[in-house]
Design a protein around this motif. Structure first.
Motif, PDB file in Angstrom:
ATOM      1  N   VAL A   1     -19.922   5.042  -7.559  1.00  0.00           N
ATOM      2  CA  VAL A   1     -19.615   7.085  -8.061  1.00  0.00           C
ATOM      3  C   VAL A   1     -18.690   6.964  -6.084  1.00  0.00           C
ATOM      4  CG1 VAL A   1     -19.591   9.344  -7.586  1.00  0.00           C
ATOM      5  CG2 VAL A   1     -20.627   8.133  -9.436  1.00  0.00           C
ATOM      6  N   CYS A   2     -17.146   7.340  -6.494  1.00  0.00           N
ATOM      7  CA  CYS A   2     -16.829   7.242  -5.490  1.00  0.00           C
ATOM      8  C   CYS A   2     -17.247   8.634  -4.511  1.00  0.00           C
ATOM      9  CB  CYS A   2     -14.931   7.284  -6.042  1.00  0.00           C
ATOM     10  SG  CYS A   2     -14.240   7.809  -4.447  1.00  0.00           S
ATOM     11  N   GLU A   3     -17.085   8.634  -3.602  1.00  0.00           N
ATOM     12  CA  GLU A   3     -17.776   8.824  -2.236  1.00  0.00           C
ATOM     13  C   GLU A   3     -16.526  10.111  -1.998  1.00  0.00           C
ATOM     14  OE1 GLU A   3     -20.345   6.761   1.223  1.00  0.00           O
ATOM     15  OE2 GLU A   3     -18.265   7.115   1.254  1.00  0.00           O
ATOM     16  N   SER A   4     -15.601  10.088  -2.279  1.00  0.00           N
ATOM     17  CA  SER A   4     -14.206  10.970  -2.088  1.00  0.00           C
ATOM     18  C   SER A   4     -13.870  11.661  -3.181  1.00  0.00           C
ATOM     19  CB  SER A   4     -13.483  10.653  -1.084  1.00  0.00           C
ATOM     20  OG  SER A   4     -13.834   9.134  -1.050  1.00  0.00           O
ATOM     21  N   CYS A   5     -13.905  11.428  -4.458  1.00  0.00           N
ATOM     22  CA  CYS A   5     -13.240  11.829  -5.797  1.00  0.00           C
ATOM     23  C   CYS A   5     -14.118  12.158  -5.852  1.00  0.00           C
ATOM     24  CB  CYS A   5     -11.787  11.371  -5.966  1.00  0.00           C
ATOM     25  SG  CYS A   5     -11.776   9.643  -6.050  1.00  0.00           S
ATOM     26  N   GLU A   6     -15.402  11.612  -6.548  1.00  0.00           N
ATOM     27  CA  GLU A   6     -16.383  11.307  -7.524  1.00  0.00           C
ATOM     28  C   GLU A   6     -16.065  10.860  -8.812  1.00  0.00           C
ATOM     29  OE1 GLU A   6     -17.746  15.225  -8.622  1.00  0.00           O
ATOM     30  OE2 GLU A   6     -18.822  15.630  -6.395  1.00  0.00           O
ATOM     31  N   GLU A   7     -14.372   9.741  -8.833  1.00  0.00           N
ATOM     32  CA  GLU A   7     -14.494   8.295  -9.567  1.00  0.00           C
ATOM     33  C   GLU A   7     -15.220   7.930 -10.254  1.00  0.00           C
ATOM     34  OE1 GLU A   7     -11.990   9.305 -11.492  1.00  0.00           O
ATOM     35  OE2 GLU A   7     -11.479   6.918 -12.073  1.00  0.00           O
ATOM     36  N   SER A   8     -16.165   7.198 -11.240  1.00  0.00           N
ATOM     37  CA  SER A   8     -17.136   6.490 -11.214  1.00  0.00           C
ATOM     38  C   SER A   8     -16.264   4.820 -12.093  1.00  0.00           C
ATOM     39  CB  SER A   8     -18.364   7.243 -12.082  1.00  0.00           C
ATOM     40  OG  SER A   8     -17.451   7.760 -13.453  1.00  0.00           O
ATOM     41  N   ARG A   9     -17.132   4.354 -11.979  1.00  0.00           N
ATOM     42  CA  ARG A   9     -17.097   3.226 -13.263  1.00  0.00           C
ATOM     43  C   ARG A   9     -18.369   2.466 -13.324  1.00  0.00           C
ATOM     44  NH1 ARG A   9     -14.344  -1.691  -9.366  1.00  0.00           N
ATOM     45  NH2 ARG A   9     -14.735  -3.794 -10.381  1.00  0.00           N
ATOM     46  N   CYS A  10     -18.289   2.157 -14.260  1.00  0.00           N
ATOM     47  CA  CYS A  10     -19.128   1.082 -15.002  1.00  0.00           C
ATOM     48  C   CYS A  10     -19.133  -0.213 -14.184  1.00  0.00           C
ATOM     49  CB  CYS A  10     -19.586   1.093 -16.393  1.00  0.00           C
ATOM     50  SG  CYS A  10     -20.878   0.100 -17.360  1.00  0.00           S
ATOM     51  N   VAL A  11     -19.595  -1.413 -13.822  1.00  0.00           N
ATOM     52  CA  VAL A  11     -19.546  -2.533 -14.062  1.00  0.00           C
ATOM     53  C   VAL A  11     -20.400  -3.499 -14.942  1.00  0.00           C
ATOM     54  CG1 VAL A  11     -20.046  -4.108 -11.918  1.00  0.00           C
ATOM     55  CG2 VAL A  11     -19.259  -2.429 -10.962  1.00  0.00           C
ATOM     56  N   GLU A  12     -20.195  -4.522 -15.460  1.00  0.00           N
ATOM     57  CA  GLU A  12     -20.618  -5.145 -16.230  1.00  0.00           C
ATOM     58  C   GLU A  12     -20.363  -6.829 -15.588  1.00  0.00           C
ATOM     59  OE1 GLU A  12     -18.314  -6.134 -19.824  1.00  0.00           O
ATOM     60  OE2 GLU A  12     -16.849  -5.714 -19.401  1.00  0.00           O
ATOM     61  N   SER A  13     -20.744  -7.133 -14.216  1.00  0.00           N
ATOM     62  CA  SER A  13     -21.147  -7.984 -14.305  1.00  0.00           C
ATOM     63  C   SER A  13     -21.131  -8.936 -13.129  1.00  0.00           C
ATOM     64  CB  SER A  13     -20.246  -9.468 -15.116  1.00  0.00           C
ATOM     65  OG  SER A  13     -18.741  -9.581 -14.048  1.00  0.00           O
ATOM     66  N   ALA A  14     -21.731  -9.225 -12.818  1.00  0.00           N
ATOM     67  CA  ALA A  14     -21.759  -9.418 -10.619  1.00  0.00           C
ATOM     68  C   ALA A  14     -20.766 -10.354 -10.416  1.00  0.00           C
ATOM     69  CB  ALA A  14     -22.972 -11.045 -10.387  1.00  0.00           C
ATOM     70  N   GLU A  15     -20.178 -11.020 -11.202  1.00  0.00           N
ATOM     71  CA  GLU A  15     -18.587 -11.580 -10.595  1.00  0.00           C
ATOM     72  C   GLU A  15     -17.306 -10.447 -10.133  1.00  0.00           C
ATOM     73  OE1 GLU A  15     -17.068 -13.379 -13.854  1.00  0.00           O
ATOM     74  OE2 GLU A  15     -15.383 -14.871 -12.503  1.00  0.00           O
ATOM     75  N   GLU A  16     -18.191  -9.394 -10.901  1.00  0.00           N
ATOM     76  CA  GLU A  16     -16.985  -8.258 -10.243  1.00  0.00           C
ATOM     77  C   GLU A  16     -16.845  -7.493  -9.668  1.00  0.00           C
ATOM     78  OE1 GLU A  16     -17.061  -5.482 -13.943  1.00  0.00           O
ATOM     79  OE2 GLU A  16     -16.063  -3.829 -13.136  1.00  0.00           O
ATOM     80  N   ILE A  17     -18.346  -7.966  -9.077  1.00  0.00           N
ATOM     81  CA  ILE A  17     -18.212  -6.847  -8.317  1.00  0.00           C
ATOM     82  C   ILE A  17     -18.479  -8.404  -7.281  1.00  0.00           C
ATOM     83  CG2 ILE A  17     -19.166  -5.129  -9.059  1.00  0.00           C
ATOM     84  CD1 ILE A  17     -22.065  -6.016  -8.757  1.00  0.00           C
ATOM     85  N   GLY A  18     -17.715  -9.724  -7.040  1.00  0.00           N
ATOM     86  CA  GLY A  18     -17.577 -10.256  -6.070  1.00  0.00           C
ATOM     87  C   GLY A  18     -18.882 -10.956  -5.587  1.00  0.00           C
ATOM     88  N   LEU A  19     -20.189 -11.248  -7.144  1.00  0.00           N
ATOM     89  CA  LEU A  19     -21.853 -11.603  -6.113  1.00  0.00           C
ATOM     90  C   LEU A  19     -21.745 -12.951  -7.481  1.00  0.00           C
ATOM     91  CD1 LEU A  19     -23.761  -8.973  -6.227  1.00  0.00           C
ATOM     92  CD2 LEU A  19     -23.614  -9.851  -4.245  1.00  0.00           C
ATOM     93  N   PRO A  20     -22.106 -14.179  -6.859  1.00  0.00           N
ATOM     94  CA  PRO A  20     -22.757 -15.103  -7.662  1.00  0.00           C
ATOM     95  C   PRO A  20     -22.757 -14.665  -9.031  1.00  0.00           C
ATOM     96  CG  PRO A  20     -23.809 -15.509  -6.075  1.00  0.00           C
ATOM     97  CD  PRO A  20     -22.861 -13.993  -5.928  1.00  0.00           C
ATOM     98  N   ARG A  21     -22.596 -15.287 -10.325  1.00  0.00           N
ATOM     99  CA  ARG A  21     -23.605 -14.956 -11.285  1.00  0.00           C
ATOM    100  C   ARG A  21     -25.023 -14.908 -11.091  1.00  0.00           C
ATOM    101  NH1 ARG A  21     -22.982 -13.398 -16.155  1.00  0.00           N
ATOM    102  NH2 ARG A  21     -24.855 -13.934 -17.849  1.00  0.00           N
ATOM    103  N   ASP A  22     -25.988 -16.013 -10.376  1.00  0.00           N
ATOM    104  CA  ASP A  22     -26.901 -15.995 -10.229  1.00  0.00           C
ATOM    105  C   ASP A  22     -27.911 -15.020  -8.857  1.00  0.00           C
ATOM    106  OD1 ASP A  22     -26.161 -17.341  -8.464  1.00  0.00           O
ATOM    107  OD2 ASP A  22     -27.275 -19.451  -8.921  1.00  0.00           O
ATOM    108  N   ALA A  23     -27.126 -14.130  -8.796  1.00  0.00           N
ATOM    109  CA  ALA A  23     -26.921 -13.455  -7.024  1.00  0.00           C
ATOM    110  C   ALA A  23     -28.512 -12.366  -7.894  1.00  0.00           C
ATOM    111  CB  ALA A  23     -26.198 -12.346  -7.105  1.00  0.00           C
TER     112      ALA A  23
END
Length: 953
Positions: free
Chosen positions: A467-489
């Motif tokens: 959730v965005c601190e400023s505008c409260e926009e929210s988002r659902c993430v579906e993989s590690a890769e999507e947030i820049g983490l390796p798959r096995d993190a």
RNA sequence: GGGCCGCUAGCUCAACUGGCAGAGCGCCGUGCUGAUAACGCGGAGGUAGGUGGUUCGAGUCCACCGCGGCCCA
């Protein structure tokens, strides 16, 4: 005997089933029998089984064997039927139960102490704890012969699994089903967390005293007139925002002295003292009336509140028919206020204390404030009356604090949006027993509420919502890769909490919400998450969805049965399972539920070491499915004695004689069934029916329908077939009759072993391997019914013969004529039986001639000299046999026999010499005492007789 | 408070769609036995939780009540 080569290993009649089972566990491990049973079915049509993952937060108990036994029986059955039955083990690893176990270990309690200890370290401890318990679970499972692929189990904490769960949440998010809701939940003010219904259920206490207060709410338009409301939680009164009435409920306005009071007519007995009815009205007439607030704290400045509204939940079962409504401390209250647009605000903080704005009671814990509030109302003459009620009230099962209902934010999945589909998919599922599906599960679904999926905890799948601190926009993430983490993190807290994302809308910083996921969501995701779907295993998932079969205990109705259903319906439009067996609870011998807190949990190792796993499995399979089971040492002892030992002894009997005679099942062409003696034909007919019955029952998931006929068959086999066939195996000559007997009993035992293999895998394996020389019964096919052997007419006749025997023996008993004494004739009721079957009846009754058709049983009780001597000869044989046994001779040993007797007994020896010699394997029968032969005096028919036996070498 | 299940011999439990109440264990007696830690026969032990109803007929179907278990509130 002779030069025959024994093809069977000797069988110990004093078998120890626990020892036998331990050997076979080891054998299967070495032999890789389970792996082989999968390999030989590769490419065959699948039978899809899902393992409901046990929560690894404690030692397994005997009650955990129950569902696992049901899981195992169908895996084995369908494998034997030629299907490929993958059995992937799984472990439910997240959740509050695991956290609590670790809190105990670390001797800490509550969120504050966990955070002081360190979330990273705490979660590591959780993982370790899970692994420790999984080792015990695996050991128990293997010991009970629950065949699964434990080396390739799915674990709900693995990164792949978590990302599958994230994917599922994202699907729901995209479908618009995920929302942040403001709801009332049971809440522990000490632990500062809402509790799940599961936890709530553990903490109800009966007979909890609470104040019961009746409060006047004065009408603004007429302060002499009050609405009378009732509550058991005075601390919610400062939060009052409305009064609710039932639109169609009848109300009375009554005069008492200078005051008027309004109550439901049906609740008039709540009134104190004399009253005079002034007016009658209905709830809808009251709706809209404003009243004087008790306190000024609960309502923000804007909006209309503190007036009478109508509501559908108002009843006249208790109270006054006028319900005090505090928006934030009752589920109905909040819903009503949201519907009516009534404004509200909290009067109590997260620690259960009044906020400073509630000046009179600021800082007081709500339960401590109760008497002060009552006193305050009394002073202001707003208290109508006060009493104490004793009712059932929930407490925190961890810290014993009285719970309060408290509104707060939680994340939800809007399952109510799919309620129709949930109901219809459940209705299309085959439930065993059926009432579980229509009743318990069906009712539950009909009252479906949105699924609260967030938990303010640490060890769980982190909710992938940023959730965005400023505008409260929210988002659902579906993989590690999507947030820049390796798959096995490692995706657990606190690591994941460090990940911030740029807001696509305003460029601000998005942070993950702190909550983790309800662990029931984890396990409900296993159909796809065990494959790492959709990033991995797409084809495998598609091939194995939905499951043909699952089984768990009844407490999973609102647990795994529901989470599987809900997630699969939302994601794939259908239920994840087609057939489900719901097992009951295991009770102790006194009928109490086994639980850790009662301390009556039967240790599985105790059961395994004293009775064996087959014994407890058989109890579960023969007891009514879905009901409660009483299990204890007595029941286990009984099943061993009643079922397992008799079968084992039939098997041991067969092997004993087969070894003596050198019987080789492959050594001789089978005697055609039609040419075998009637006992054999009867047994094979029974067997044929049994195979069909068991097969049909198992196809229908009717375990009792298979196990009970099996048990009845074993009893017939032991107490009728073998009893009546003993002489056929015992006699010296090897003729067609004996061959038929061997072939029949061998075939029956092998078939019974295959039938029993899914149920009692150890006993069946031991018998089958020895009887066939093959590798494993669990690699064999399930038997198919021999249609040709089925002969219902013969079974009917045999049943008649057994009834005739019963009547005849009863008559002999009544006439005090012991069975060893032959009689000339008997007349029995009923239609004549064919000669072959009549012969069996004659043998059993020990009569020379048999007539049918009499009105009752009549015996020819005239005992001629000849019959007398014949009877004595049987006494003699019996005495010699006992002496043979006492002398330690082997069954097949030949002997020389000496006797010293006079009178009748001596005459019997002489006249029945051939018979006595044949029965006792005596090569000689000599009168007089022999030198150097140890002998013994016995009583035969009241006379002293000396018998001496010597083994012929 | 609501839902589901159960209540049959001293104990544990059966009895397809309504049709003469059964088995096992335990107890007593007796018989049988070179497979059995057994087995056979007989006996004692039952107002089927209670009350109504439907029916020629109810353990079975219906209603209500009681007790127990589980689930939910």
């Amino acid at each position: 005997m002779k030069e025959a080569r024994a093809v069977f290993e000797p069988v110990d009649p004093k078998v120890s089933f626990p020892a036998l089972e331990r050997e076979l566990v080891e054998f299967w491990k070495q032999d890789q029998t389970f792996e082989e049973s999968l390999r030989i079915r590769e490419g065959a049509p699948r039978f899809v089984f899902y393992e409901g993952p046990p929560t690894a937060n404690g030692k397994p108990g005997t009650h955990h064997i129950l569902p696992r036994a049901f899981k195992d029986v169908f895996g084995r059955y369908w494998t034997m039927k030629g299907r490929f039955v993958e059995r992937k083990a799984g472990w439910d690893t997240h959740g509050l139960p695991v956290e609590l176990e670790v809190e105990k270990e670390l001797k800490i309690s509550g969120k504050q102490q966990i955070e002081e200890y360190g979330v990273a370290e705490f979660n590591e401890r959780c993982k370790e704890s899970v692994h420790r318990y999984v080792r015990q679970w695996r050991e128990m499972s293997e010991r009970m012969a629950f065949w699964q692929d434990y080396d390739n189990a799915y674990w709900t904490y693995h990164s792949d699994y978590i990302q599958s769960v994230w994917w599922a949440l994202k699907q729901m998010w995209d479908q618009g089903l995920v929302y942040l809701g403001f709801r009332v939940a049971p809440y522990c003010p000490r632990c500062m967390t809402p509790l799940s219904s599961h936890e709530l259920a553990q903490g109800y206490k009966d007979d909890t005293p609470d104040p019961s207060v009746y409060v006047r709410f004065r009408l603004k338009s007429d302060p002499k007139t009050s609405l009378l409301a009732w509550t058991t939680t005075p601390w919610t009164l400062p939060g009052n925002v409305a009064l609710a009435v039932g639109a169609d409920i009848g109300y009375l306005k009554v005069r008492q002295g200078q005051e008027n009071v309004i109550v439901a007519e049906a609740r008039a007995d709540a009134l104190e003292g004399e009253y005079e009815v002034v007016e009658r009205m209905r709830g809808q007439d009251l709706a809209g009336l404003d009243y004087e607030p008790l306190y000024p704290y609960s309502v923000p400045s804007e909006g209309r509140a503190q007036y009478v509204v109508d509501a559908d939940f108002v009843s006249t079962e208790e109270g006054t028919g006028i319900v005090h409504t505090s928006a934030l401390y009752g589920a109905d209250d909040l819903r009503l206020c949201q519907e009516k647009g009534i404004p509200f605000r909290h009067t109590v903080d997260l620690r259960g204390r009044f906020i400073p704005e509630v000046e009179k009671f600021a800082g007081l814990f709500v339960k401590d404030a109760d008497p002060l509030i009552v006193e305050d109302l009394r002073e202001r003459r707003l208290l109508y009356k006060e009493a104490v009620v004793r009712h059932t009230y929930p407490f925190c099962w961890r810290c014993d604090t009285a719970l309060i209902y408290y509104a707060l934010n939680s994340w939800y999945v809007r399952t109510t949006d799919r309620k129709e589909k949930l109901v219809s998919q459940n209705a299309a599922t085959n439930w065993v027993p059926p009432y579980m599906g229509t009743g318990r599960m069906g009712d539950w679904l009909a009252n479906n509420v949105d699924w609260a999926i967030s938990r303010s905890r640490y060890w769980g799948t982190p909710l992938p919502f940023w959730v965005c601190e400023s505008c409260e926009e929210s988002r659902c993430v579906e993989s590690a890769e999507e947030i820049g983490l390796p798959r096995d993190a490692d995706l657990h807290r606190p690591h994941i909490d460090q990940v911030t994302l740029p807001c696509a809308k305003c460029g601000g910083t998005m942070r993950r919400i702190p909550e983790v996921l309800d662990c029931w969501f984890d396990s409900g995701a296993m159909p796809f998450a065990q494959r790492g779907y959709p990033q991995h295993g797409k084809q495998l998932f598609e091939e194995t969805f939905p499951a043909d079969f699952i089984a768990e205990a009844v407490d999973q109705t609102r647990g795994w049965f529901y989470s599987l259903l809900a997630e699969s319906v939302i994601l794939f439009g259908r239920n994840a399972y087609k057939n489900v067996i719901c097992t009951g609870h295991v009770l102790d011998e006194r009928g109490q539920k086994a639980s850790k807190s009662r301390g009556n949990v039967l240790d599985p190792n105790y059961v395994f070491d004293h009775f064996g796993s087959d014994a407890i499995r058989w109890i579960f399979f023969t007891a009514p499915v879905g009901e409660s089971y009483r299990v204890g040492p007595q029941a286990l002892q009984e099943v061993v004695r009643r079922f397992m030992l008799p079968l084992w002894n039939v098997y041991s009997f067969f092997v004993t004689y087969a070894r003596i005679d050198g019987f080789d099942p492959a050594g001789r062409a089978a005697v055609p069934v039609g040419q075998r003696p009637v006992l054999d034909r009867w047994l094979l007919s029974r067997l044929s029916g049994l195979v069909r019955t068991a097969d049909v029952a198992l196809e229908r998931y009717d375990v009792n329908g298979a196990s009970r006929p099996l048990e009845a068959f074993v009893e017939d086999l032991s107490t009728w077939y073998v009893r009546r066939s003993r002489r056929r195996f015992w006699k010296s000559e090897s003729d067609a009759d004996k061959t038929a007997a061997y072939q029949t009993l061998h075939e029956v035992l092998v078939t019974v072993a295959r039938l029993l293999a899914p149920f009692v895998p150890f006993l069946a394996e031991a018998m089958y391997r020895n009887l066939t020389g093959e590798r494993s019964v669990h690699l064999a096919d399930f038997p198919t019914a021999e249609v040709g052997a089925h002969d219902p007419g013969l079974e009917t006749q045999m049943a008649a013969a057994r009834r005739a025997v019963e009547a005849g023996l009863a008559a002999r008993d009544a006439a005090h004529l012991k069975v060893r004494q032959p009689l000339n004739a008997a007349v029995l009721p009923g239609d004549p039986l064919p000669e072959e079957i009549a012969g069996i009846v004659r043998d059993e009754l020990n009569v020379k001639q048999l007539k049918f058709g009499g009105a009752g049983v009549s015996l020819d009780t005239n005992i001629t000299e000849e019959l007398r001597l014949e009877g004595l000869s049987r006494d003699i044989v019996r005495a010699i046999q006992q002496l043979r046994k006492d002398s330690g001779f082997n069954i097949e040993d030949r002997i020389q026999t000496w006797y010293d007797a006079d009178g009748q007994v001596a005459r019997a020896f002489a006249s029945q010499a051939d018979y006595i010699k044949a029965e006792t394997l005596s090569v000689e029968l000599n009168r007089g005492r022999a030198e150097g032969v140890s002998g013994k005096s016995v009583k035969i028919d009241g006379e002293e007789v000396w018998l001496g036996l010597k083994q012929v070498t």
